[in-house]
Design a protein around this motif. Sequence first.
Motif, mmCIF file in Angstrom:
data_model
loop_
_atom_site.group_PDB
_atom_site.id
_atom_site.type_symbol
_atom_site.label_atom_id
_atom_site.label_comp_id
_atom_site.label_asym_id
_atom_site.label_seq_id
_atom_site.Cartn_x
_atom_site.Cartn_y
_atom_site.Cartn_z
ATOM 1 N N ASP A 1 0.827 -1.215 0.000
ATOM 2 C CA ASP A 1 0.000 0.000 0.000
ATOM 3 C C ASP A 1 0.859 1.263 0.000
ATOM 4 N N TYR B 1 -0.435 -1.249 -9.898
ATOM 5 C CA TYR B 1 -0.761 -1.992 -8.678
ATOM 6 C C TYR B 1 -2.032 -2.808 -8.889
ATOM 7 N N GLU C 1 5.277 13.576 -8.818
ATOM 8 C CA GLU C 1 4.217 12.582 -8.612
ATOM 9 C C GLU C 1 3.757 11.933 -9.918
ATOM 10 N N LEU D 1 3.796 7.946 -10.288
ATOM 11 C CA LEU D 1 2.547 7.196 -10.486
ATOM 12 C C LEU D 1 2.568 6.409 -11.796
ATOM 13 N N ILE E 1 7.767 10.231 -5.026
ATOM 14 C CA ILE E 1 6.443 10.863 -5.113
ATOM 15 C C ILE E 1 6.505 12.349 -4.777
ATOM 16 N N SER F 1 2.491 1.606 -3.449
ATOM 17 C CA SER F 1 1.533 1.944 -4.503
ATOM 18 C C SER F 1 0.789 3.252 -4.230
ATOM 19 N N ASN F 2 1.201 3.994 -3.213
ATOM 20 C CA ASN F 2 0.589 5.297 -2.923
ATOM 21 C C ASN F 2 -0.864 5.166 -2.464
ATOM 22 N N THR F 3 -1.293 3.942 -2.154
ATOM 23 C CA THR F 3 -2.649 3.764 -1.635
ATOM 24 C C THR F 3 -2.712 4.286 -0.207
ATOM 25 N N ASN F 4 -1.650 4.077 0.525
ATOM 26 C CA ASN F 4 -1.537 4.656 1.869
ATOM 27 C C ASN F 4 -0.416 5.695 1.845
ATOM 28 N N LYS F 5 -0.796 6.932 2.086
ATOM 29 C CA LYS F 5 0.212 8.007 2.028
ATOM 30 C C LYS F 5 0.764 8.335 3.412
ATOM 31 N N ASP F 6 0.195 7.691 4.428
ATOM 32 C CA ASP F 6 0.607 7.996 5.801
ATOM 33 C C ASP F 6 1.861 7.236 6.209
ATOM 34 N N TYR F 7 2.936 7.477 5.531
ATOM 35 C CA TYR F 7 4.172 6.801 5.927
ATOM 36 C C TYR F 7 5.311 7.796 6.015
#
Lengths: 239, 285
Positions: free
Chosen positions: B47, B80, B71, B75, B67, B50-56
Amino acid sequence: MKDFFRYKNAIQTTSSKFKFSRVVIPFIGYSILLSLFTWNGNIEFITFFGLIGLVFAMSFISLQENKRHYTLANNYPITYKKRLLYDLLISILTVLVAIGVMVFIFTIIAGTIWIFNGGSIDDGTVTDETIKTSIYTWAFLVWFVTLMIFSNTSVDKKTWSLKLFGGFISALIINIVFLSLIKEKFLLIGNIYIQNENKQLFEYIGAFTYLIFAFILGYFIVKSNKPRLKICEKNQCTD
Amino acid sequence: MSEAIRIEDLVVKFDNFTLDISGLKVPKGIVLGIVGRNGAGKTTLLDAISNTNKDYYGKIYIDNNAIWEDEKKYLKSFGYVPDTLIFNPALNVRKLLEIMKKSFLDFDEQFFLKMVETLELDAKIKIGNLSHGNQKKLNIITIMALKPQVLVLDEPTEGLDPVSKNEILDLIQSYIDDEKTIIFSTHQTNELDRISDYLLFLEQGKVLMFDEKEQIVNDHYKVVMKKEQLTEEVKKSLINYQVNSFDVTGLTIDSDLVKEMHLDYVKPTIEDIMMNYLTKRGVKK
Protein backbone atom coordinates in the motif's frame (compact mmCIF):
# COMPACT_ATOMS: atom_id res chain seq x y z
CA MET A 1 -7.68 20.04 -21.77
CA LYS A 2 -7.16 16.58 -23.30
CA ASP A 3 -5.64 15.56 -19.99
CA PHE A 4 -8.85 16.53 -18.25
CA PHE A 5 -11.01 14.35 -20.48
CA ARG A 6 -8.63 11.41 -20.11
CA TYR A 7 -8.72 11.78 -16.35
CA LYS A 8 -12.51 12.05 -16.41
CA ASN A 9 -12.64 8.82 -18.44
CA ALA A 10 -10.34 7.08 -15.98
CA ILE A 11 -12.84 7.86 -13.24
CA GLN A 12 -15.42 5.89 -15.22
CA THR A 13 -13.37 2.71 -14.78
CA THR A 14 -13.70 2.85 -11.01
CA SER A 15 -16.44 1.84 -8.70
CA SER A 16 -17.45 4.46 -6.18
CA LYS A 17 -16.30 2.83 -3.00
CA PHE A 18 -15.71 5.36 -0.30
CA LYS A 19 -16.03 5.12 3.41
CA PHE A 20 -19.72 5.62 4.00
CA SER A 21 -19.29 6.31 7.69
CA ARG A 22 -17.09 9.30 6.93
CA VAL A 23 -19.91 10.86 4.98
CA VAL A 24 -22.66 9.85 7.38
CA ILE A 25 -21.02 11.40 10.45
CA PRO A 26 -20.56 14.85 8.87
CA PHE A 27 -24.04 14.54 7.41
CA ILE A 28 -25.52 14.07 10.88
CA GLY A 29 -23.52 17.04 12.14
CA TYR A 30 -24.67 19.03 9.16
CA SER A 31 -28.29 18.19 9.85
CA ILE A 32 -27.97 19.19 13.52
CA LEU A 33 -26.32 22.50 12.67
CA LEU A 34 -28.80 23.39 9.99
CA SER A 35 -31.59 22.43 12.33
CA LEU A 36 -30.34 25.15 14.68
CA PHE A 37 -30.49 27.66 11.85
CA THR A 38 -33.90 26.52 10.83
CA TRP A 39 -35.30 26.66 14.36
CA ASN A 40 -38.48 28.18 13.11
CA GLY A 41 -39.22 25.24 10.88
CA ASN A 42 -37.74 26.75 7.76
CA ILE A 43 -36.86 23.30 6.50
CA GLU A 44 -36.26 24.44 2.92
CA PHE A 45 -32.73 25.48 3.82
CA ILE A 46 -31.93 21.88 4.58
CA THR A 47 -33.54 20.46 1.48
CA PHE A 48 -32.20 22.90 -1.10
CA PHE A 49 -28.82 24.05 0.14
CA GLY A 50 -28.23 20.76 1.85
CA LEU A 51 -28.72 18.78 -1.31
CA ILE A 52 -26.52 21.01 -3.42
CA GLY A 53 -23.85 21.03 -0.75
CA LEU A 54 -23.98 17.30 -0.28
CA VAL A 55 -23.80 16.60 -4.00
CA PHE A 56 -20.70 18.78 -4.22
CA ALA A 57 -19.09 17.35 -1.10
CA MET A 58 -19.82 13.73 -1.92
CA SER A 59 -18.65 14.00 -5.51
CA PHE A 60 -15.45 15.70 -4.37
CA ILE A 61 -14.98 13.16 -1.60
CA SER A 62 -15.48 10.25 -3.95
CA LEU A 63 -12.86 11.75 -6.24
CA GLN A 64 -10.46 12.42 -3.41
CA GLU A 65 -11.14 9.26 -1.45
CA ASN A 66 -8.02 7.23 -1.84
CA LYS A 67 -7.24 6.02 1.61
CA ARG A 68 -6.95 2.25 1.76
CA HIS A 69 -8.52 2.03 -1.67
CA TYR A 70 -6.76 1.90 -5.00
CA THR A 71 -8.37 2.86 -8.29
CA LEU A 72 -6.99 3.83 -11.67
CA ALA A 73 -8.37 7.32 -11.11
CA ASN A 74 -6.81 8.21 -7.79
CA ASN A 75 -3.40 7.02 -8.99
CA TYR A 76 -3.80 8.47 -12.49
CA PRO A 77 -0.42 9.89 -13.48
CA ILE A 78 -0.98 13.64 -13.32
CA THR A 79 0.45 16.29 -11.06
CA TYR A 80 -1.17 17.16 -7.75
CA LYS A 81 -2.19 20.64 -8.93
CA LYS A 82 -3.93 19.23 -11.99
CA ARG A 83 -5.70 16.59 -9.93
CA LEU A 84 -7.10 19.27 -7.60
CA LEU A 85 -8.21 21.43 -10.51
CA TYR A 86 -9.80 18.56 -12.42
CA ASP A 87 -11.58 17.24 -9.30
CA LEU A 88 -12.96 20.70 -8.67
CA LEU A 89 -14.18 21.01 -12.27
CA ILE A 90 -15.80 17.58 -12.15
CA SER A 91 -17.49 18.41 -8.82
CA ILE A 92 -18.88 21.65 -10.25
CA LEU A 93 -20.12 19.80 -13.33
CA THR A 94 -21.75 17.20 -11.06
CA VAL A 95 -23.51 19.94 -9.09
CA LEU A 96 -24.75 21.55 -12.31
CA VAL A 97 -26.12 18.21 -13.47
CA ALA A 98 -27.68 17.64 -10.02
CA ILE A 99 -29.33 21.08 -10.12
CA GLY A 100 -30.66 20.25 -13.58
CA VAL A 101 -32.12 17.00 -12.29
CA MET A 102 -33.63 18.75 -9.25
CA VAL A 103 -35.15 21.48 -11.40
CA PHE A 104 -36.57 18.82 -13.69
CA ILE A 105 -38.13 16.93 -10.76
CA PHE A 106 -39.49 20.11 -9.16
CA THR A 107 -40.91 21.18 -12.51
CA ILE A 108 -42.73 17.89 -12.83
CA ILE A 109 -44.06 18.17 -9.26
CA ALA A 110 -45.06 21.81 -9.75
CA GLY A 111 -46.60 20.93 -13.10
CA THR A 112 -48.59 18.12 -11.52
CA ILE A 113 -49.82 20.45 -8.75
CA TRP A 114 -50.62 23.08 -11.36
CA ILE A 115 -52.68 20.60 -13.37
CA PHE A 116 -54.51 19.27 -10.31
CA ASN A 117 -55.13 22.81 -9.06
CA GLY A 118 -56.74 23.71 -12.33
CA GLY A 119 -53.94 25.93 -13.59
CA SER A 120 -52.91 27.81 -10.46
CA ILE A 121 -50.37 27.47 -7.66
CA ASP A 122 -51.02 28.77 -4.18
CA ASP A 123 -48.54 31.65 -3.70
CA GLY A 124 -48.26 30.72 -0.06
CA THR A 125 -46.26 27.57 -0.88
CA VAL A 126 -43.28 29.58 -2.16
CA THR A 127 -42.02 32.20 0.28
CA ASP A 128 -39.09 34.61 0.16
CA GLU A 129 -37.40 32.58 2.88
CA THR A 130 -37.61 29.44 0.78
CA ILE A 131 -35.53 30.80 -2.03
CA LYS A 132 -33.40 33.24 -0.10
CA THR A 133 -29.75 32.76 -0.95
CA SER A 134 -28.08 34.79 1.75
CA ILE A 135 -24.33 35.21 1.93
CA TYR A 136 -24.48 33.81 5.42
CA THR A 137 -26.04 30.53 4.33
CA TRP A 138 -23.63 30.09 1.41
CA ALA A 139 -20.67 30.89 3.60
CA PHE A 140 -21.84 28.38 6.14
CA LEU A 141 -22.25 25.83 3.38
CA VAL A 142 -18.75 26.45 2.06
CA TRP A 143 -17.39 25.99 5.57
CA PHE A 144 -19.28 22.81 6.19
CA VAL A 145 -18.53 21.25 2.81
CA THR A 146 -14.87 22.04 3.39
CA LEU A 147 -15.10 20.39 6.78
CA MET A 148 -16.66 17.30 5.25
CA ILE A 149 -13.96 17.06 2.64
CA PHE A 150 -11.32 17.62 5.28
CA SER A 151 -12.69 14.81 7.39
CA ASN A 152 -12.25 12.48 4.44
CA THR A 153 -8.86 13.60 3.27
CA SER A 154 -6.93 14.15 6.45
CA VAL A 155 -3.79 12.05 6.21
CA ASP A 156 -3.60 11.37 9.90
CA LYS A 157 -5.89 8.43 10.54
CA LYS A 158 -5.90 8.88 14.30
CA THR A 159 -6.96 12.49 14.46
CA TRP A 160 -9.34 13.05 11.57
CA SER A 161 -12.40 12.53 13.72
CA LEU A 162 -10.91 14.71 16.45
CA LYS A 163 -10.30 17.50 13.94
CA LEU A 164 -13.82 17.16 12.60
CA PHE A 165 -15.33 17.22 16.06
CA GLY A 166 -13.02 20.05 17.13
CA GLY A 167 -13.87 22.18 14.10
CA PHE A 168 -17.56 21.51 14.56
CA ILE A 169 -17.59 22.45 18.25
CA SER A 170 -15.26 25.45 17.80
CA ALA A 171 -17.49 26.92 15.12
CA LEU A 172 -20.51 26.50 17.34
CA ILE A 173 -18.82 28.02 20.38
CA ILE A 174 -17.42 30.99 18.45
CA ASN A 175 -20.82 31.75 17.02
CA ILE A 176 -22.70 31.32 20.26
CA VAL A 177 -20.21 33.49 22.17
CA PHE A 178 -20.07 36.11 19.46
CA LEU A 179 -23.80 36.32 18.96
CA SER A 180 -24.52 36.18 22.67
CA LEU A 181 -22.22 39.17 23.11
CA ILE A 182 -24.16 41.10 20.49
CA LYS A 183 -27.45 40.40 22.21
CA GLU A 184 -25.88 40.61 25.69
CA LYS A 185 -27.41 37.30 26.65
CA PHE A 186 -26.76 33.63 25.98
CA LEU A 187 -28.67 32.40 22.97
CA LEU A 188 -28.43 29.59 20.51
CA ILE A 189 -27.86 30.44 16.89
CA GLY A 190 -31.33 29.62 15.64
CA ASN A 191 -33.02 31.80 18.22
CA ILE A 192 -30.73 34.70 17.75
CA TYR A 193 -31.02 34.60 13.99
CA ILE A 194 -34.77 34.78 14.26
CA GLN A 195 -34.70 37.40 17.01
CA ASN A 196 -31.89 39.53 15.61
CA GLU A 197 -33.18 42.89 14.41
CA ASN A 198 -30.09 43.62 12.40
CA LYS A 199 -30.03 40.50 10.26
CA GLN A 200 -27.71 41.98 7.64
CA LEU A 201 -24.92 42.57 10.17
CA PHE A 202 -25.47 39.11 11.53
CA GLU A 203 -25.19 37.65 8.04
CA TYR A 204 -22.03 39.48 7.04
CA ILE A 205 -20.17 38.80 10.28
CA GLY A 206 -21.31 35.21 10.34
CA ALA A 207 -20.31 34.80 6.70
CA PHE A 208 -16.88 36.22 7.43
CA THR A 209 -16.39 33.86 10.38
CA TYR A 210 -17.34 30.79 8.39
CA LEU A 211 -15.34 31.79 5.34
CA ILE A 212 -12.24 32.17 7.50
CA PHE A 213 -12.91 28.65 8.80
CA ALA A 214 -13.35 27.44 5.23
CA PHE A 215 -10.04 28.97 4.13
CA ILE A 216 -8.16 27.54 7.09
CA LEU A 217 -9.63 24.09 6.63
CA GLY A 218 -9.17 24.30 2.86
CA TYR A 219 -5.51 25.11 3.41
CA PHE A 220 -5.15 22.00 5.56
CA ILE A 221 -6.87 19.87 2.93
CA VAL A 222 -4.43 20.98 0.26
CA LYS A 223 -1.47 20.70 2.61
CA SER A 224 -2.35 17.27 3.96
CA ASN A 225 -2.89 15.76 0.53
CA LYS A 226 0.13 17.09 -1.26
CA PRO A 227 2.78 14.39 -1.63
CA ARG A 228 5.67 15.30 0.62
CA LEU A 229 8.67 13.74 2.25
CA LYS A 230 8.22 12.79 5.89
CA ILE A 231 11.22 11.62 7.81
CA CYS A 232 11.13 9.56 10.96
CA GLU A 233 14.24 9.46 13.10
CA LYS A 234 14.88 7.58 16.34
CA ASN A 235 11.22 6.58 16.51
CA GLN A 236 10.25 10.24 16.65
CA CYS A 237 8.15 10.76 13.54
CA THR A 238 7.74 14.36 12.43
CA ASP A 239 6.68 16.01 9.18
CA MET B 1 22.10 -4.18 -11.78
CA SER B 2 19.98 -1.01 -11.39
CA GLU B 3 17.17 -0.74 -8.88
CA ALA B 4 13.46 -1.03 -9.53
CA ILE B 5 12.57 -0.02 -5.97
CA ARG B 6 14.63 1.59 -3.24
CA ILE B 7 13.25 2.01 0.26
CA GLU B 8 14.96 4.06 2.97
CA ASP B 9 13.82 4.34 6.58
CA LEU B 10 10.22 3.42 5.89
CA VAL B 11 7.90 3.59 8.90
CA VAL B 12 4.15 2.98 8.68
CA LYS B 13 2.35 3.30 12.00
CA PHE B 14 -1.01 1.98 13.04
CA ASP B 15 -2.54 1.79 16.50
CA ASN B 16 -1.06 -1.59 17.34
CA PHE B 17 1.30 -2.26 14.46
CA THR B 18 4.38 -0.63 12.97
CA LEU B 19 6.07 -1.53 9.72
CA ASP B 20 9.71 -0.57 9.96
CA ILE B 21 12.05 -1.15 7.01
CA SER B 22 15.39 0.63 7.28
CA GLY B 23 16.63 -0.19 3.80
CA LEU B 24 15.67 -2.32 0.81
CA LYS B 25 16.96 -2.35 -2.76
CA VAL B 26 15.00 -4.42 -5.27
CA PRO B 27 16.92 -5.01 -8.53
CA LYS B 28 15.29 -4.66 -11.95
CA GLY B 29 14.19 -7.66 -13.99
CA ILE B 30 13.29 -9.98 -11.10
CA VAL B 31 10.23 -11.45 -9.44
CA LEU B 32 10.19 -10.62 -5.74
CA GLY B 33 7.93 -12.70 -3.52
CA ILE B 34 6.89 -11.17 -0.21
CA VAL B 35 5.98 -13.72 2.39
CA GLY B 36 4.93 -13.62 6.01
CA ARG B 37 2.13 -14.48 8.37
CA ASN B 38 -1.16 -12.63 8.44
CA GLY B 39 -0.48 -9.18 9.84
CA ALA B 40 3.25 -9.33 9.09
CA GLY B 41 3.01 -6.13 7.02
CA LYS B 42 2.86 -7.42 3.44
CA THR B 43 -0.17 -5.41 2.33
CA THR B 44 0.97 -2.42 4.40
CA LEU B 45 4.24 -2.38 2.46
CA LEU B 46 2.50 -2.74 -0.91
CA ASP B 47 0.00 0.00 0.00
CA ALA B 48 2.85 2.39 0.78
CA ILE B 49 4.70 1.55 -2.45
CA SER B 50 1.53 1.94 -4.50
CA ASN B 51 0.59 5.30 -2.92
CA THR B 52 -2.65 3.76 -1.63
CA ASN B 53 -1.54 4.66 1.87
CA LYS B 54 0.21 8.01 2.03
CA ASP B 55 0.61 8.00 5.80
CA TYR B 56 4.17 6.80 5.93
CA TYR B 57 7.51 8.20 6.91
CA GLY B 58 10.65 7.62 4.88
CA LYS B 59 11.61 7.42 1.24
CA ILE B 60 10.33 5.15 -1.51
CA TYR B 61 11.80 5.39 -4.99
CA ILE B 62 10.36 3.49 -7.94
CA ASP B 63 12.61 3.48 -10.98
CA ASN B 64 14.47 6.35 -9.28
CA ASN B 65 11.31 8.46 -9.03
CA ALA B 66 10.04 9.80 -5.72
CA ILE B 67 6.44 10.86 -5.11
CA TRP B 68 7.39 14.13 -3.40
CA GLU B 69 9.65 15.12 -6.30
CA ASP B 70 7.57 14.24 -9.34
CA GLU B 71 4.22 12.58 -8.61
CA LYS B 72 3.39 12.15 -12.31
CA LYS B 73 6.54 10.13 -13.03
CA TYR B 74 6.17 8.14 -9.81
CA LEU B 75 2.55 7.20 -10.49
CA LYS B 76 3.41 6.24 -14.06
CA SER B 77 6.30 4.01 -13.03
CA PHE B 78 4.24 1.26 -11.39
CA GLY B 79 1.02 -0.64 -11.73
CA TYR B 80 -0.76 -1.99 -8.68
CA VAL B 81 -3.13 -4.92 -8.61
CA PRO B 82 -4.80 -5.09 -5.19
CA ASP B 83 -6.64 -8.17 -3.98
CA THR B 84 -10.03 -6.61 -4.70
CA LEU B 85 -11.78 -5.67 -7.93
CA ILE B 86 -10.64 -2.22 -9.04
CA PHE B 87 -13.19 -1.64 -11.78
CA ASN B 88 -16.78 -0.58 -11.84
CA PRO B 89 -18.71 -3.88 -11.74
CA ALA B 90 -21.43 -2.40 -13.95
CA LEU B 91 -19.07 -2.22 -16.95
CA ASN B 92 -18.35 -5.13 -19.25
CA VAL B 93 -14.93 -5.96 -20.68
CA ARG B 94 -15.67 -4.29 -24.02
CA LYS B 95 -16.76 -1.05 -22.38
CA LEU B 96 -13.76 -1.19 -20.06
CA LEU B 97 -11.48 -1.52 -23.08
CA GLU B 98 -13.08 1.53 -24.72
CA ILE B 99 -12.61 3.62 -21.59
CA MET B 100 -9.05 2.43 -21.02
CA LYS B 101 -8.12 3.38 -24.60
CA LYS B 102 -9.54 6.86 -24.06
CA SER B 103 -7.96 7.30 -20.65
CA PHE B 104 -4.45 5.96 -21.17
CA LEU B 105 -2.52 6.84 -24.31
CA ASP B 106 -0.10 3.94 -23.89
CA PHE B 107 -2.72 1.27 -23.20
CA ASP B 108 -1.75 -1.84 -25.18
CA GLU B 109 -5.03 -2.87 -26.80
CA GLN B 110 -3.54 -5.78 -28.73
CA PHE B 111 -2.07 -7.32 -25.60
CA PHE B 112 -5.34 -6.84 -23.72
CA LEU B 113 -7.46 -8.44 -26.44
CA LYS B 114 -5.01 -11.32 -26.81
CA MET B 115 -5.14 -11.97 -23.08
CA VAL B 116 -8.94 -11.74 -22.94
CA GLU B 117 -9.03 -14.42 -25.64
CA THR B 118 -6.32 -16.59 -24.08
CA LEU B 119 -7.93 -16.50 -20.64
CA GLU B 120 -11.39 -16.97 -22.16
CA LEU B 121 -12.93 -13.96 -20.43
CA ASP B 122 -16.46 -13.22 -21.55
CA ALA B 123 -16.31 -9.67 -22.94
CA LYS B 124 -20.07 -9.21 -23.00
CA ILE B 125 -21.16 -9.85 -19.44
CA LYS B 126 -20.80 -7.33 -16.63
CA ILE B 127 -17.53 -7.41 -14.73
CA GLY B 128 -19.48 -7.81 -11.49
CA ASN B 129 -20.93 -11.06 -12.85
CA LEU B 130 -17.53 -12.55 -13.73
CA SER B 131 -16.21 -15.23 -11.39
CA HIS B 132 -13.80 -14.22 -8.61
CA GLY B 133 -10.92 -15.77 -10.54
CA ASN B 134 -11.82 -14.02 -13.79
CA GLN B 135 -12.12 -10.69 -11.98
CA LYS B 136 -8.59 -11.19 -10.65
CA LYS B 137 -7.33 -12.07 -14.13
CA LEU B 138 -9.04 -8.99 -15.57
CA ASN B 139 -7.42 -6.78 -12.89
CA ILE B 140 -4.01 -8.17 -13.78
CA ILE B 141 -4.19 -8.04 -17.57
CA THR B 142 -5.63 -4.51 -17.56
CA ILE B 143 -2.81 -3.21 -15.40
CA MET B 144 -0.28 -5.21 -17.44
CA ALA B 145 -1.61 -3.59 -20.63
CA LEU B 146 -0.46 -0.24 -19.20
CA LYS B 147 3.09 -1.67 -19.38
CA PRO B 148 4.34 -0.49 -15.99
CA GLN B 149 8.03 -0.89 -15.20
CA VAL B 150 7.17 -2.26 -11.77
CA LEU B 151 4.10 -4.45 -11.34
CA VAL B 152 2.92 -4.84 -7.77
CA LEU B 153 0.40 -7.58 -6.94
CA ASP B 154 -1.25 -8.21 -3.59
CA GLU B 155 -2.05 -11.91 -3.15
CA PRO B 156 -2.88 -12.45 -6.83
CA THR B 157 -3.85 -16.11 -6.40
CA GLU B 158 -5.70 -15.95 -3.08
CA GLY B 159 -8.93 -17.94 -3.12
CA LEU B 160 -8.45 -19.37 -6.61
CA ASP B 161 -8.67 -22.93 -7.87
CA PRO B 162 -5.41 -24.66 -8.94
CA VAL B 163 -6.04 -24.14 -12.68
CA SER B 164 -6.68 -20.42 -12.27
CA LYS B 165 -3.65 -20.15 -9.98
CA ASN B 166 -1.50 -21.70 -12.67
CA GLU B 167 -2.84 -19.35 -15.32
CA ILE B 168 -2.09 -16.32 -13.17
CA LEU B 169 1.42 -17.52 -12.31
CA ASP B 170 2.10 -18.14 -16.02
CA LEU B 171 0.81 -14.65 -16.74
CA ILE B 172 3.13 -13.14 -14.15
CA GLN B 173 6.12 -15.05 -15.49
CA SER B 174 5.38 -14.04 -19.07
CA TYR B 175 5.49 -10.35 -18.14
CA ILE B 176 8.99 -10.26 -16.76
CA ASP B 177 11.96 -9.01 -18.80
CA ASP B 178 15.28 -7.22 -18.10
CA GLU B 179 13.58 -3.92 -17.37
CA LYS B 180 10.34 -5.05 -15.80
CA THR B 181 10.04 -6.07 -12.18
CA ILE B 182 7.27 -7.89 -10.39
CA ILE B 183 6.57 -7.75 -6.68
CA PHE B 184 3.87 -9.95 -5.23
CA SER B 185 2.73 -11.04 -1.81
CA THR B 186 1.47 -14.49 -1.04
CA HIS B 187 0.87 -17.10 1.63
CA GLN B 188 1.52 -19.89 -0.85
CA THR B 189 5.11 -21.01 -0.48
CA ASN B 190 4.91 -23.29 -3.52
CA GLU B 191 4.27 -20.20 -5.64
CA LEU B 192 7.43 -18.64 -4.30
CA ASP B 193 9.33 -21.81 -5.14
CA ARG B 194 7.96 -21.71 -8.65
CA ILE B 195 8.27 -18.13 -9.85
CA SER B 196 10.21 -15.89 -7.48
CA ASP B 197 13.87 -14.90 -7.91
CA TYR B 198 14.12 -12.95 -4.66
CA LEU B 199 12.35 -13.42 -1.34
CA LEU B 200 11.38 -10.93 1.31
CA PHE B 201 10.33 -12.45 4.64
CA LEU B 202 8.40 -10.09 6.86
CA GLU B 203 7.62 -10.76 10.49
CA GLN B 204 5.82 -8.36 12.82
CA GLY B 205 6.58 -5.42 10.56
CA LYS B 206 10.30 -6.10 10.24
CA VAL B 207 12.43 -7.65 7.51
CA LEU B 208 13.42 -11.12 8.65
CA MET B 209 15.23 -11.99 5.45
CA PHE B 210 15.79 -10.50 2.01
CA ASP B 211 17.94 -12.18 -0.60
CA GLU B 212 18.00 -14.25 -3.76
CA LYS B 213 15.86 -17.35 -3.35
CA GLU B 214 18.69 -19.70 -4.33
CA GLN B 215 21.00 -18.02 -1.86
CA ILE B 216 18.48 -18.36 0.96
CA VAL B 217 17.92 -22.04 0.20
CA ASN B 218 21.64 -22.75 -0.15
CA ASP B 219 22.42 -21.05 3.15
CA HIS B 220 20.10 -23.32 5.09
CA TYR B 221 20.35 -27.00 6.03
CA LYS B 222 17.44 -29.16 7.06
CA VAL B 223 19.10 -31.62 9.41
CA VAL B 224 18.08 -34.84 11.11
CA MET B 225 19.73 -36.04 14.31
CA LYS B 226 19.24 -38.46 17.16
CA LYS B 227 17.56 -37.18 20.30
CA GLU B 228 20.81 -37.66 22.30
CA GLN B 229 22.63 -35.33 19.91
CA LEU B 230 20.34 -32.44 20.77
CA THR B 231 22.46 -30.78 23.44
CA GLU B 232 22.02 -27.22 24.67
CA GLU B 233 24.97 -26.20 22.51
CA VAL B 234 23.40 -27.73 19.41
CA LYS B 235 20.05 -26.10 20.20
CA LYS B 236 21.77 -22.71 20.05
CA SER B 237 23.00 -23.43 16.52
CA LEU B 238 19.55 -24.39 15.29
CA ILE B 239 17.09 -21.81 14.03
CA ASN B 240 14.32 -24.16 15.09
CA TYR B 241 13.83 -27.86 15.73
CA GLN B 242 11.06 -30.38 16.13
CA VAL B 243 11.30 -33.37 18.39
CA ASN B 244 9.75 -36.42 16.73
CA SER B 245 9.14 -39.92 18.15
CA PHE B 246 12.57 -41.25 17.23
CA ASP B 247 14.65 -38.31 16.12
CA VAL B 248 14.91 -34.54 15.84
CA THR B 249 14.61 -32.45 12.69
CA GLY B 250 15.87 -28.90 12.58
CA LEU B 251 17.00 -26.01 10.45
CA THR B 252 20.39 -24.37 10.64
CA ILE B 253 22.71 -22.08 8.75
CA ASP B 254 25.73 -23.47 10.60
CA SER B 255 27.60 -25.55 8.02
CA ASP B 256 30.31 -26.42 10.57
CA LEU B 257 27.71 -28.06 12.79
CA VAL B 258 26.56 -30.22 9.89
CA LYS B 259 30.11 -31.27 9.05
CA GLU B 260 31.39 -31.85 12.58
CA MET B 261 28.40 -33.90 13.68
CA HIS B 262 28.12 -35.70 10.32
CA LEU B 263 24.43 -34.85 10.24
CA ASP B 264 22.13 -35.99 7.49
CA TYR B 265 20.72 -32.99 5.70
CA VAL B 266 18.65 -31.94 2.71
CA LYS B 267 18.14 -28.56 1.11
CA PRO B 268 14.99 -27.11 2.67
CA THR B 269 11.99 -25.86 0.73
CA ILE B 270 10.77 -22.29 1.18
CA GLU B 271 7.99 -23.68 3.33
CA ASP B 272 10.53 -25.45 5.57
CA ILE B 273 12.43 -22.20 6.03
CA MET B 274 9.30 -20.16 6.66
CA MET B 275 7.84 -22.64 9.14
CA ASN B 276 11.09 -22.92 11.09
CA TYR B 277 11.53 -19.19 11.38
CA LEU B 278 7.94 -18.40 12.18
CA THR B 279 6.88 -21.19 14.53
CA LYS B 280 7.67 -21.76 18.18
CA ARG B 281 11.00 -23.42 18.94
CA GLY B 282 11.27 -27.06 19.99
CA VAL B 283 7.71 -28.14 19.34
CA LYS B 284 7.15 -31.85 19.89
CA LYS B 285 5.42 -33.62 17.02
